[in-house]
Design an enzyme around this catalytic site. Structure first.
Site, PDB file in Angstrom:
ATOM      1  N   LYS A  19      13.832 -54.984 -36.731  1.00 10.89           N
ATOM      2  CA  LYS A  19      13.663 -53.578 -37.103  1.00 10.89           C
ATOM      3  C   LYS A  19      12.398 -52.994 -36.463  1.00 10.89           C
ATOM      4  O   LYS A  19      12.437 -51.921 -35.870  1.00 10.89           O
ATOM      5  CB  LYS A  19      13.616 -53.477 -38.639  1.00 10.89           C
ATOM      6  CG  LYS A  19      13.473 -52.077 -39.182  1.00 10.89           C
ATOM      7  CD  LYS A  19      13.999 -51.959 -40.591  1.00 10.89           C
ATOM      8  CE  LYS A  19      13.060 -52.476 -41.652  1.00 10.89           C
ATOM      9  NZ  LYS A  19      11.869 -51.622 -41.847  1.00 10.89           N
ATOM     10  N   SER A  20      11.294 -53.692 -36.560  1.00 15.85           N
ATOM     11  CA  SER A  20      10.022 -53.171 -36.020  1.00 15.85           C
ATOM     12  C   SER A  20      10.114 -52.953 -34.520  1.00 15.85           C
ATOM     13  O   SER A  20       9.641 -51.943 -33.987  1.00 15.85           O
ATOM     14  CB  SER A  20       8.888 -54.165 -36.295  1.00 15.85           C
ATOM     15  OG  SER A  20       8.660 -54.283 -37.668  1.00 15.85           O
ATOM     16  N   ARG A  24      10.153 -49.347 -32.194  1.00 14.98           N
ATOM     17  CA  ARG A  24       9.164 -49.166 -31.117  1.00 14.98           C
ATOM     18  C   ARG A  24       9.854 -48.954 -29.767  1.00 14.98           C
ATOM     19  O   ARG A  24       9.364 -48.201 -28.926  1.00 14.98           O
ATOM     20  CB  ARG A  24       8.195 -50.346 -31.096  1.00 14.98           C
ATOM     21  CG  ARG A  24       7.203 -50.270 -32.284  1.00 14.98           C
ATOM     22  CD  ARG A  24       6.513 -51.594 -32.528  1.00 14.98           C
ATOM     23  NE  ARG A  24       5.453 -51.513 -33.530  1.00 14.98           N
ATOM     24  CZ  ARG A  24       5.633 -51.492 -34.863  1.00 14.98           C
ATOM     25  NH1 ARG A  24       6.860 -51.531 -35.356  1.00 14.98           N
ATOM     26  NH2 ARG A  24       4.613 -51.426 -35.688  1.00 14.98           N
ATOM     27  N   GLY A  91       9.390 -45.885 -43.639  1.00 15.17           N
ATOM     28  CA  GLY A  91       7.931 -45.755 -43.531  1.00 15.17           C
ATOM     29  C   GLY A  91       7.464 -45.955 -42.101  1.00 15.17           C
ATOM     30  O   GLY A  91       6.525 -45.291 -41.636  1.00 15.17           O
ATOM     31  N   SER A 175      -2.336 -53.287 -41.736  1.00 14.59           N
ATOM     32  CA  SER A 175      -1.047 -52.587 -41.647  1.00 14.59           C
ATOM     33  C   SER A 175      -0.724 -52.289 -40.189  1.00 14.59           C
ATOM     34  O   SER A 175      -1.459 -51.572 -39.505  1.00 14.59           O
ATOM     35  CB  SER A 175      -1.103 -51.274 -42.433  1.00 14.59           C
ATOM     36  OG  SER A 175      -0.069 -50.415 -42.004  1.00 14.59           O
ATOM     37  N   ASP A 323       7.127 -58.735 -45.765  1.00 11.47           N
ATOM     38  CA  ASP A 323       8.461 -58.251 -46.152  1.00 11.47           C
ATOM     39  C   ASP A 323       9.339 -59.368 -46.714  1.00 11.47           C
ATOM     40  O   ASP A 323      10.418 -59.096 -47.258  1.00 11.47           O
ATOM     41  CB  ASP A 323       9.167 -57.623 -44.943  1.00 11.47           C
ATOM     42  CG  ASP A 323       8.501 -56.316 -44.497  1.00 11.47           C
ATOM     43  OD1 ASP A 323       7.778 -55.723 -45.313  1.00 11.47           O
ATOM     44  OD2 ASP A 323       8.701 -55.913 -43.347  1.00 11.47           O
ATOM     45  N   LYS A 350       5.517 -50.642 -51.097  1.00 14.33           N
ATOM     46  CA  LYS A 350       6.664 -50.792 -50.186  1.00 14.33           C
ATOM     47  C   LYS A 350       7.808 -49.898 -50.690  1.00 14.33           C
ATOM     48  O   LYS A 350       7.582 -49.005 -51.491  1.00 14.33           O
ATOM     49  CB  LYS A 350       7.068 -52.266 -50.107  1.00 14.33           C
ATOM     50  CG  LYS A 350       6.001 -53.133 -49.436  1.00 14.33           C
ATOM     51  CD  LYS A 350       5.844 -52.760 -47.983  1.00 14.33           C
ATOM     52  CE  LYS A 350       4.735 -53.543 -47.302  1.00 14.33           C
ATOM     53  NZ  LYS A 350       4.452 -53.078 -45.957  1.00 14.33           N
ATOM     54  N   ARG A 354       7.153 -53.894 -55.287  1.00  7.50           N
ATOM     55  CA  ARG A 354       7.829 -55.198 -55.233  1.00  7.50           C
ATOM     56  C   ARG A 354       7.203 -56.244 -56.154  1.00  7.50           C
ATOM     57  O   ARG A 354       7.869 -57.244 -56.453  1.00  7.50           O
ATOM     58  CB  ARG A 354       7.925 -55.691 -53.785  1.00  7.50           C
ATOM     59  CG  ARG A 354       8.918 -54.854 -52.976  1.00  7.50           C
ATOM     60  CD  ARG A 354       9.099 -55.357 -51.557  1.00  7.50           C
ATOM     61  NE  ARG A 354      10.091 -54.538 -50.858  1.00  7.50           N
ATOM     62  CZ  ARG A 354      10.184 -54.426 -49.542  1.00  7.50           C
ATOM     63  NH1 ARG A 354       9.332 -55.078 -48.750  1.00  7.50           N
ATOM     64  NH2 ARG A 354      11.112 -53.673 -48.988  1.00  7.50           N
TER      65      ARG A 354
END
Ligand code: S3P
Length: 436
Positions: A19-20, A24, A91, A175, A323, A350, A354
């Site tokens: 996903k990240s 990008r 996010g 982060s 995560d 998150k 969580r």
């Protein structure tokens, strides 16, 4: 959806793209010259939100299956959006796109779903304002019908980009979203921009920006970028998402008589904390066919049923598995002894809180869990029973508790399984294929 105890899971699978890295790829392709071709792109709702936002900024894209073509327009080719940029639940989209928008000579309005409207955005407003961008938050209850100013530090908000000045930013949080936003703004700033974080977070932005031609350096926990690079479109093959593989790692380890080979998984050292944690808990897990694909380390992961024991999970390991903590907590409930998860206060901000939500659901299944300020304490080894799981529309909670339900007695019901479309639309199909 209802889940019952299953005997064993055996076979091979490839989880969808990371996903990240998918996010990008779209963003960096959009601000590069020429064509970027992304293969094994994650067609999840979050990454589709990134596509839709960049389309509103004038970038044309074509998707066929998991292949996406991005027709980049260069660093200064974005157009002012005519509509609100809706990031949905994502996010990563909201924070990273803000870094790019900070350097644009126009205003944009960003908004998203109910969960995104609660997530802290001051963490990007602070450095991007220091660089020269302006932010104004709006009262969500009356937005967009009317724009009433709010001091919320949350979406919806307007960002007014402009001339930026490079800064050295010492981030209070580890982060990658904050780091990436500041580095992206740094592409448009006068002078060098650098970010130092308390612990190293995922470094996909640094690796990928370098691949597109940015002058970027990383030394320990500091990343620095020089402005106005000539970014050129790239071919990117996205590795399988280790955050998605984590559900099958947990499943293979805790379900008796199981053996699962997960192929083509990204094992970047800033992301592979789940592998380290599983090994520390006595998991039978081995890496095969280790290689580098599009600048990212990749391997096949073989997982076999194991008798797990407790471990302490904290410190610099946390950003590398942030995560994966919901499913790690499930593994801890099946492990002998007391597992302590600490230094993970970021879990509270998150897609759901969580710490609270994992505690609520593990407790409902009969586990002994104590929430703490920065994590949780899980007394493992007690058999779990089926329960009603409240996902709070958090995809990672839905998938983690599916794995728990498959190893509990009786029936487990999820109040919502659709939220898995955020990061893993084919999760239940892939799971079912391992039972055949
Ligand atoms: C992400 C960074 C992490 C992670 C999120 C994706 C990214 O968030 O939890 O799912 O792609 O940069 P933080 O940067 O808030 O830790």
């Amino acid at each position: 959806m209802k889940i019952t105890n299953s005997y064993s899971f055996r076979g091979e699978l490839s989880v969808p793209g990371d996903k990240s890295i998918s996010h990008r790829g779209i963003m960096f392709g959009a601000i590069s010259n020429g064509l970027t071709e992304i293969t094994n792109f994650l067609q999840g709702a979050d990454c589709r939100s990134t596509i839709s936002c960049f389309q509103k900024l004038g970038i044309s894209m074509e998707s066929q299956g998991t292949c996406v073509l991005v027709h980049g327009k260069g660093l200064h080719g974005l157009q002012a959006p005519a509509q609100i940029l809706d990031v949905g639940n994502s996010g990563t989209t909201m924070r990273l796109i803000s870094g790019i928008l900070a350097g644009q000579p126009f205003e944009s309005i960003l908004d998203g779903d109910a969960s995104i409207r609660k997530r802290p955005m001051k963490r990007i407003f602070t450095p991007l304002s220091q660089m020269g961008a302006d932010f104004q938050c709006w009262e969500p209850a009356v937005f967009p019908a009317s724009k009433k100013p709010a001091a919320s530090g949350c979406a919806p908000f307007t960002i007014k980009g402009g001339k930026l000045t490079g800064i050295h930013y010492t981030s209070p949080v580890a982060s990658a979203q904050v780091k990436s936003a500041v580095l992206l703004a740094g592409l448009y700033a006068q002078g060098e921009t650098s970010v130092t974080e308390p612990k190293l977070s995922r470094d996909h932005a640094e690796r990928k920006l370098a691949g597109f031609g940015a002058e970027i350096t990383s030394i320990s926990t500091t990343a620095s970028v020089k402005p106005e690079p000539a970014l050129e479109g790239q071919q990117i093959h996205v590795p399988g998402d280790i955050s998605s593989a984590a559900y099958f790692i947990a499943l293979g380890l805790i379900t008796p008589h199981s053996e699962i080979l997960i192929q083509n998984v990204g094992v970047n050292p800033t992301r592979n904390g789940i592998l380290k944690a599983a090994l520390a808990m006595g998991g039978n897990l081995t890496l095969h066919n280790e290689r580098t694909v599009s600048g990212e380390p990749v391997a096949d992961i073989l997982v076999k049923s194991s008798s797990l024991h407790s471990a302490t999970i904290d410190g610099s390991l946390i950003p590398a598995l942030i995560d994966e903590i919901p499913v790690l907590a499930v593994m801890a409930a099946f492990a002998d002894g007391t597992t302590v998860i600490g230094d993970a206060q970021e879990l509270k901000v998150k897609e759901s809180d969580r710490i609270a939500v994992v505690t609520e659901n593990l407790t409902a299944m009969g586990a002994s869990v104590t929430p703490t300020q920065d994590g949780m304490i899980i007394e493992g080894g007690k058999p779990l029973h089926g329960a009603l799981i409240r996902t709070h529309q958090d995809h990672r909670i839905a998938m983690a508790f599916t794995i728990a339900g498959l190893n509990a007695t009786g029936e487990t019901t999820l109040d919502d399984r659709n939220c898995t479309v955020i990061s893993y639309p084919s999760f239940y199909e892939d799971l079912l294929a391992l039972t055949r």
